[in-house]
Design a protein around this motif. Sequence first.
Motif, PDB file in Angstrom:
ATOM      1  N   MET A   1       0.843  -1.162   0.000  1.00 54.02           N
ATOM      2  CA  MET A   1       0.000   0.000   0.000  1.00 54.02           C
ATOM      3  C   MET A   1       0.896   1.235   0.000  1.00 54.02           C
ATOM      4  O   MET A   1       1.694   1.450   0.897  1.00 54.02           O
ATOM      5  CB  MET A   1      -0.888  -0.010   1.253  1.00 54.02           C
ATOM      6  N   GLY A   2       0.708   2.075  -1.028  1.00 55.51           N
ATOM      7  CA  GLY A   2       1.520   3.269  -1.161  1.00 55.51           C
ATOM      8  C   GLY A   2       0.927   4.445  -0.398  1.00 55.51           C
ATOM      9  O   GLY A   2      -0.173   4.385   0.163  1.00 55.51           O
ATOM     10  N   PHE A   3       1.697   5.518  -0.392  1.00 56.28           N
ATOM     11  CA  PHE A   3       1.267   6.727   0.307  1.00 56.28           C
ATOM     12  C   PHE A   3       0.028   7.341  -0.345  1.00 56.28           C
ATOM     13  O   PHE A   3      -0.858   7.830   0.338  1.00 56.28           O
ATOM     14  CB  PHE A   3       2.425   7.736   0.337  1.00 56.28           C
ATOM     15  N   GLY A   4      -0.033   7.300  -1.680  1.00 53.50           N
ATOM     16  CA  GLY A   4      -1.188   7.840  -2.396  1.00 53.50           C
ATOM     17  C   GLY A   4      -2.463   7.081  -2.065  1.00 53.50           C
ATOM     18  O   GLY A   4      -3.536   7.675  -1.875  1.00 53.50           O
ATOM     19  N   THR A   5      -2.372   5.786  -1.970  1.00 53.91           N
ATOM     20  CA  THR A   5      -3.532   4.967  -1.613  1.00 53.91           C
ATOM     21  C   THR A   5      -3.999   5.283  -0.194  1.00 53.91           C
ATOM     22  O   THR A   5      -5.195   5.424   0.067  1.00 53.91           O
ATOM     23  CB  THR A   5      -3.181   3.472  -1.730  1.00 53.91           C
ATOM     24  N   PHE A   6      -3.025   5.407   0.703  1.00 57.35           N
ATOM     25  CA  PHE A   6      -3.358   5.753   2.085  1.00 57.35           C
ATOM     26  C   PHE A   6      -4.030   7.121   2.154  1.00 57.35           C
ATOM     27  O   PHE A   6      -5.026   7.308   2.844  1.00 57.35           O
ATOM     28  CB  PHE A   6      -2.090   5.738   2.943  1.00 57.35           C
ATOM     29  N   LEU A   7      -3.486   8.088   1.421  1.00 58.44           N
ATOM     30  CA  LEU A   7      -4.028   9.441   1.430  1.00 58.44           C
ATOM     31  C   LEU A   7      -5.456   9.460   0.880  1.00 58.44           C
ATOM     32  O   LEU A   7      -6.327  10.141   1.435  1.00 58.44           O
ATOM     33  CB  LEU A   7      -3.122  10.372   0.616  1.00 58.44           C
ATOM     34  N   MET A   8      -5.719   8.732  -0.186  1.00 54.04           N
ATOM     35  CA  MET A   8      -7.071   8.660  -0.746  1.00 54.04           C
ATOM     36  C   MET A   8      -8.025   7.945   0.211  1.00 54.04           C
ATOM     37  O   MET A   8      -9.205   8.307   0.302  1.00 54.04           O
ATOM     38  CB  MET A   8      -7.063   7.949  -2.100  1.00 54.04           C
ATOM     39  N   ALA A   9      -7.525   6.937   0.930  1.00 54.53           N
ATOM     40  CA  ALA A   9      -8.376   6.226   1.891  1.00 54.53           C
ATOM     41  C   ALA A   9      -8.771   7.140   3.049  1.00 54.53           C
ATOM     42  O   ALA A   9      -9.875   7.032   3.583  1.00 54.53           O
ATOM     43  CB  ALA A   9      -7.648   4.989   2.408  1.00 54.53           C
ATOM     44  N   VAL A  10      -7.887   8.059   3.423  1.00 52.42           N
ATOM     45  CA  VAL A  10      -8.179   8.953   4.534  1.00 52.42           C
ATOM     46  C   VAL A  10      -8.984  10.164   4.054  1.00 52.42           C
ATOM     47  O   VAL A  10      -9.979  10.554   4.670  1.00 52.42           O
ATOM     48  CB  VAL A  10      -6.862   9.409   5.221  1.00 52.42           C
TER      49      VAL A  10
ATOM     50  N   GLY B   1     -10.682  10.666   1.127  1.00 47.16           N
ATOM     51  CA  GLY B   1     -11.884  10.410   0.340  1.00 47.16           C
ATOM     52  C   GLY B   1     -13.165  10.534   1.131  1.00 47.16           C
ATOM     53  O   GLY B   1     -14.060  11.314   0.782  1.00 47.16           O
ATOM     54  N   PRO B   2     -13.309   9.793   2.230  1.00 45.78           N
ATOM     55  CA  PRO B   2     -14.536   9.910   3.022  1.00 45.78           C
ATOM     56  C   PRO B   2     -14.726  11.301   3.629  1.00 45.78           C
ATOM     57  O   PRO B   2     -15.846  11.790   3.717  1.00 45.78           O
ATOM     58  CB  PRO B   2     -14.355   8.868   4.135  1.00 45.78           C
ATOM     59  N   LEU B   3     -13.630  11.931   4.020  1.00 42.11           N
ATOM     60  CA  LEU B   3     -13.726  13.274   4.586  1.00 42.11           C
ATOM     61  C   LEU B   3     -14.213  14.268   3.540  1.00 42.11           C
ATOM     62  O   LEU B   3     -15.106  15.073   3.799  1.00 42.11           O
ATOM     63  CB  LEU B   3     -12.369  13.713   5.142  1.00 42.11           C
ATOM     64  N   ALA B   4     -13.675  14.199   2.350  1.00 33.48           N
ATOM     65  CA  ALA B   4     -14.099  15.102   1.280  1.00 33.48           C
ATOM     66  C   ALA B   4     -15.561  14.855   0.919  1.00 33.48           C
ATOM     67  O   ALA B   4     -16.321  15.805   0.687  1.00 33.48           O
ATOM     68  CB  ALA B   4     -13.215  14.913   0.054  1.00 33.48           C
ATOM     69  N   ARG B   5     -15.958  13.612   0.884  1.00 33.65           N
ATOM     70  CA  ARG B   5     -17.362  13.286   0.576  1.00 33.65           C
ATOM     71  C   ARG B   5     -18.291  13.859   1.636  1.00 33.65           C
ATOM     72  O   ARG B   5     -19.334  14.437   1.322  1.00 33.65           O
ATOM     73  CB  ARG B   5     -17.524  11.776   0.478  1.00 33.65           C
ATOM     74  N   LYS B   6     -17.898  13.719   2.917  1.00 30.93           N
ATOM     75  CA  LYS B   6     -18.723  14.226   4.012  1.00 30.93           C
ATOM     76  C   LYS B   6     -18.846  15.752   3.940  1.00 30.93           C
ATOM     77  O   LYS B   6     -19.922  16.303   4.132  1.00 30.93           O
ATOM     78  CB  LYS B   6     -18.113  13.806   5.346  1.00 30.93           C
ATOM     79  N   VAL B   7     -17.749  16.428   3.633  1.00 26.25           N
ATOM     80  CA  VAL B   7     -17.768  17.891   3.525  1.00 26.25           C
ATOM     81  C   VAL B   7     -18.662  18.332   2.376  1.00 26.25           C
ATOM     82  O   VAL B   7     -19.478  19.249   2.514  1.00 26.25           O
ATOM     83  CB  VAL B   7     -16.338  18.441   3.354  1.00 26.25           C
ATOM     84  N   LEU B   8     -18.540  17.685   1.233  1.00 24.20           N
ATOM     85  CA  LEU B   8     -19.356  18.064   0.080  1.00 24.20           C
ATOM     86  C   LEU B   8     -20.836  17.804   0.321  1.00 24.20           C
ATOM     87  O   LEU B   8     -21.686  18.612  -0.072  1.00 24.20           O
ATOM     88  CB  LEU B   8     -18.880  17.329  -1.174  1.00 24.20           C
TER      89      LEU B   8
END
Length: 90
Positions: free
Chosen positions: A1-10, A12-19
């Motif tokens: 698991m790369g850093f980009g995958t980790f960043l999207m996993a963290v 992604g849900p936060l951005a969705r909740k904000v939107l």
Amino acid sequence: MGFGTFLMAVAGPLARKVLVSLGFGLVTYAAVSAALAAALDAAKAAWAGLAGEALALIQIAGINTAASILAGALVARVALQMTKRIGLVK
């Protein structure tokens, strides 16, 4: 698991909740704003239906100024509540 995958996993849900919460806030603001505009339009129509003598007495008593202050306060309160609900102000 790369850093980009980790960043999207963290993030992604936060951005969705904000939107989603921004969307609900904007829809709520639009509905409340439309209701307030309709109430103000109804009040203006009621003022227009009064006779000239009644309007003169109302102006002498300062009721039109009080109504303007009240309408401004309502608009300000709606705007502040919506900014709190959206999360722009605590």
